[in-house]
Structure formats: structure tokens, C-alpha cells
Design a protein around this motif. Sequence first.
Motif, PDB file in Angstrom:
ATOM      1  N   HIS A  23      -5.209   0.712  -6.126  1.00  0.00           N
ATOM      2  CA  HIS A  23      -4.572   1.999  -6.395  1.00  0.00           C
ATOM      3  C   HIS A  23      -5.598   3.131  -6.378  1.00  0.00           C
ATOM      4  CE1 HIS A  23      -1.862   4.965  -8.163  1.00  0.00           C
ATOM      5  NE2 HIS A  23      -2.802   5.225  -9.049  1.00  0.00           N
ATOM      6  N   GLU A  24      -6.737   2.903  -7.004  1.00  0.00           N
ATOM      7  CA  GLU A  24      -7.787   3.929  -7.017  1.00  0.00           C
ATOM      8  C   GLU A  24      -8.391   4.099  -5.633  1.00  0.00           C
ATOM      9  OE1 GLU A  24      -9.347   3.294 -11.631  1.00  0.00           O
ATOM     10  OE2 GLU A  24     -10.309   2.220  -9.973  1.00  0.00           O
ATOM     11  N   GLU A  81       1.847   2.168  -3.446  1.00  0.00           N
ATOM     12  CA  GLU A  81       0.738   2.516  -4.324  1.00  0.00           C
ATOM     13  C   GLU A  81       0.392   3.998  -4.282  1.00  0.00           C
ATOM     14  OE1 GLU A  81      -1.173   1.060  -6.454  1.00  0.00           O
ATOM     15  OE2 GLU A  81      -0.795  -1.074  -6.262  1.00  0.00           O
ATOM     16  N   ASN A  82       0.476   4.590  -3.105  1.00  0.00           N
ATOM     17  CA  ASN A  82      -0.033   5.950  -2.972  1.00  0.00           C
ATOM     18  C   ASN A  82       0.615   6.621  -1.776  1.00  0.00           C
ATOM     19  OD1 ASN A  82      -2.048   8.124  -2.115  1.00  0.00           O
ATOM     20  ND2 ASN A  82      -2.918   7.461  -4.051  1.00  0.00           N
ATOM     21  N   ASP A  97       0.830  -1.203   0.000  1.00  0.00           N
ATOM     22  CA  ASP A  97       0.000   0.000   0.000  1.00  0.00           C
ATOM     23  C   ASP A  97       0.861   1.248   0.000  1.00  0.00           C
ATOM     24  OD1 ASP A  97      -2.074  -1.773   0.182  1.00  0.00           O
ATOM     25  OD2 ASP A  97      -2.362  -1.499   2.340  1.00  0.00           O
ATOM     26  N   THR A 139      -9.808  -0.614  -8.406  1.00  0.00           N
ATOM     27  CA  THR A 139      -8.501  -1.176  -8.073  1.00  0.00           C
ATOM     28  C   THR A 139      -8.056  -0.640  -6.724  1.00  0.00           C
ATOM     29  OG1 THR A 139      -7.211   0.613  -9.083  1.00  0.00           O
ATOM     30  CG2 THR A 139      -7.899  -1.201 -10.531  1.00  0.00           C
TER      31      THR A 139
END
Length: 331
Positions: free
Chosen positions: A109-110, A41-42, A38, A107
Motif C-alpha cells: 500500500h505504501e 490499494e491505490n 493493486d 507495505t
Amino acid sequence: MVGSGMVEGGGDGDGDESRFGVLYEPIMLAKGVQLESDESENEQQPQWTGVTTNIAISMLEEGLVDAVVCIASDDSDSSNNSSSSSSSSSSSSSSSFAAPKPIIAKTVHELLKGRGVKPSLAPSLAVLDEIRNDTSIQRLLFCGVGCAVQAFRSVNVQKQLNLEEVYVLGTNCADNSPTPKAANDFLQTAMDIREEDMGFVRGYEFMQDYKVHVKMDSSSTYSGSSSSSSGSSNNQAAYEYKTKPYFCLPSEVAKDAIADSCLACFDYTNALADVVVGYMGAPLGSTGSANGGGTMDNSFQTLTCRNKKGKEMIDVALKAGRIRVVEEAGK
């Protein structure tokens, strides 16, 4: 507020149910478990420990839902997007942290874009037509505060959008500012956050110790006696918290901090969600001591399961190792 007799498995309304709404099982204390995947990812970190986000991620990863409706920050709300300096870039993100934008996440990511509390009213149902026109979405998870969930339930979304299954993940609400600008004005006027430090704000809450806590990146220029530092138990990121007691806030604070509609709210507990995450009734800090340095990223949150769907959501997140339930609340 819905009565327990209207929900399968509801009790007689005594004890915790009279205060927190229908319970399928006793209220629990929980923390999120942030995984390394995680992190990559962001860059947006959870405002608390990530309980809400991690339940949603587990539902998506396990294929129980095709999409998740959640609230991200609207970057287009920023007025400084063209700046190239790091400090201006941070300031740009400040003006949008409080600007809510509903998204349909398919997803992880979103979905991670929805981390953190957006402290202003959100048009959560604005994406329903988009869901109706997307035949790939048959099973939906909707995330929202009480007013959004009440509206979502009232239109019978599952039938209207011809969905196979609908889950609702709710949060407690501590009032919302009427607009993103009002939320930012509150921080500057009531909490004395300097304009040059607004880009480092990551969230704020009206906390259990009767203080407002403003969570800021440790790289902010602010320092003072009411500031404390904290490192997340799940990552190495460090934050500073500026706090101010409620009784020290200016008398006109409600204008910027609380929308008119919130003054008439009847569903702080989010009675119609399948499962609810919040901090009402939760201890502050890992020890539960109001004077023990409790912050958002080291505190438990309450996990309120209202029905079988709520238990399914909790069990999926526990199995995935994305949340850990510590104990029954109140013990």
C-alpha cells in the motif's frame, strides 16, 4: 561512468555496453502486469506499465527486503487541499504530482504511492537517517535515477547504516525540472495545458518519436488534433495524450523543463544500479511503430541487468507474474 572491468561479469565494453553501461545479460524488453489487488490499494496508476513498481513490490512481497526507498508525491505541496469539489480536488492533485517526496515503504500500500514519474529534482537521500534509526530495516531496496544512485553509492550506505543487504533499482532519466512549480509552468506554457485541466495530468515524458507526451485523465476538458486516447492493457482506465514535437516547443523551454544540474549529467543510463528500467532503445508502442499510436501505457520498456543482484530482482518479479519479458531488445 563505471567501466565493465569494475563489475563482476562485465564484458569488454563493446556494442551495447559502450552505450548502456555494464551488462550481466542482454538488454530485454518488458511490460508490467497490473494485478486487481493493486487497483484496490491505490487509485494512482502507473505512468507506463508498472515495471519498476512491480519489481519493487515483488522484492517486498517475497521478503527479500524489509523496506523500499521510493519517491511519492508530496500532497502538502498543493495549495488547494481545502477545496471540496471534484474538479478542485483534481486540480489540487495536479500541483503535487510533480512534487517529489522520498518515503520508506514497508507495505505494498505504501509502495504504490510511488507510482508514476515525478518530473522534478528529488531529495532521495533525505530518509537515510530515518533508516539508520529503524532497527527493523536490515535489507533495503533503493529506487532512483542516476544522480540519486550515484550519491547513494558514494556514501557506502550498507556499511554506514549497518545493513545486511542493499539492492538498487534504477531508472533512466530524461532530465528533471528544478522545482515542482517549474514542471507545472512547463506544462502550461510549453504544452498549452489549461489551468483548469492541470488536475488531470498524470505525467509527461520526452518520448522516442521526438515529441513530448502529456498523459491526462480522459475526463479532462482538453480536446484537439494532437490528442489521442488510450486504454491500459491491464485495466479499464482510459487516458488522453497531448503531444507536441520538440521543435515546436518555445526556445526558453529549458528554463522550466531542465534543471541546471541536469545539463551536466553524465549518468543518464544509471550505471551503478543493479537493474535499470527505462525507454532508451525501446520501441514506441506494442508494434514499435512511431506512427502506430504508441503511448506510455502500451509500450515496452528496456530492462538492463547489470549484475547477479539485478538478475535476482528480475527473476523474482517474473516468478510472481508481475512483469513479462517479451524479447531481447534490438531483435
